[in-house]
Write an enzyme that holds these catalytic residues in place. Sequence first.
Site, PDB file in Angstrom:
ATOM      1  CB  CYS A   1      -1.002  -0.066   1.153  1.00  0.00           C
ATOM      2  SG  CYS A   1      -2.464   0.926   0.815  1.00  0.00           S
TER       3      CYS A   1
ATOM      4  CG  HIS B   1      -3.355  -2.678   4.397  1.00  0.00           C
ATOM      5  ND1 HIS B   1      -2.549  -2.105   5.358  1.00  0.00           N
ATOM      6  CD2 HIS B   1      -3.797  -1.653   3.642  1.00  0.00           C
ATOM      7  CE1 HIS B   1      -2.509  -0.803   5.208  1.00  0.00           C
ATOM      8  NE2 HIS B   1      -3.270  -0.490   4.167  1.00  0.00           N
TER       9      HIS B   1
ATOM     10  CD  GLU C   1      -0.622  -4.829   6.660  1.00  0.00           C
ATOM     11  OE1 GLU C   1      -0.543  -5.350   5.525  1.00  0.00           O
ATOM     12  OE2 GLU C   1      -0.997  -3.664   6.855  1.00  0.00           O
TER      13      GLU C   1
HETATM   14  N1  GLN Z   1      -3.405   6.561   0.479  1.00  0.00           N
HETATM   15  C1  GLN Z   1      -2.270   6.297   1.298  1.00  0.00           C
HETATM   16  C2  GLN Z   1      -1.049   7.056   0.804  1.00  0.00           C
HETATM   17  O1  GLN Z   1      -1.118   7.815  -0.070  1.00  0.00           O
HETATM   18  C3  GLN Z   1      -1.949   4.812   1.336  1.00  0.00           C
HETATM   19  C4  GLN Z   1      -3.019   4.080   2.080  1.00  0.00           C
HETATM   20  C5  GLN Z   1      -2.549   2.864   2.799  1.00  0.00           C
HETATM   21  O2  GLN Z   1      -1.360   2.589   2.942  1.00  0.00           O
HETATM   22  N2  GLN Z   1      -3.503   2.137   3.317  1.00  0.00           N
HETATM   23  O3  GLN Z   1      -0.022   6.913   1.331  1.00  0.00           O
END
Ligand code: GLN
Length: 198
Positions: A88, A181, A183
């Site tokens: 992410c 995610h 995890e």
């Molecule tokens: N939108 C977040 C960012 O720009 C990432 C979101 C996340 O890691 N769940 O960093």
Amino acid sequence: MLPDTASRSTPLVGVLALQGAFNAHQIALESCGAETRQVRVRADLDGLDALVMPGGESTTMSRLLTTSGLFDPIAERISDGLAVFGTCAGMILLAGDVLDGRPDQRSFAAIDIAVRRNGYGRQVDSFEADIEVASLDGPVHAVFIRAPKVVSCGPSVTVLAEHDGVPVVAKSGRMFVASFHPELTPDHRLHSLFLQEV
Ligand code: GLN
């Protein structure tokens, strides 16, 4: 007793712990047989076999990577061949091109993908989906939270999973990325897949 061999066979995986979902990654990695260490300062990088960059907020992590003095030593370890799993926000930190980022946001440009921050929408558009991942038997339940959307991949990138035709798990060299995610669910097969490369 072969302590040296035994200790070498257990990879030591750092988890970037400046911000975000780092604890759950430690639990997942340890359940796959790795040792873990939270990484907050330069010395925490010593002796690592691999590094995980967790989800969270990539703009905040970018800032903290600079103020902590970690950005340049991590970039150096990546160019020396450190294996990194970015999830992410961590995927954003590894991407070659970040769309809709802050102007001062930095990334390691370690994998040839372009990602759009919050590309699936805002927090209310967060969603879960079952996805098929190459080489894994049975779907992985994936939790997408303000996830980055991959908008392009270079020829060096192998896509391991897609959702609605968009890559969501990919690898290139020693880089491994997921836009969700892994995890946050009890299925740790993606962490195992990453550790096979370490
Ligand atoms: N939108 C977040 C960012 O720009 C990432 C979101 C996340 O890691 N769940 O960093």
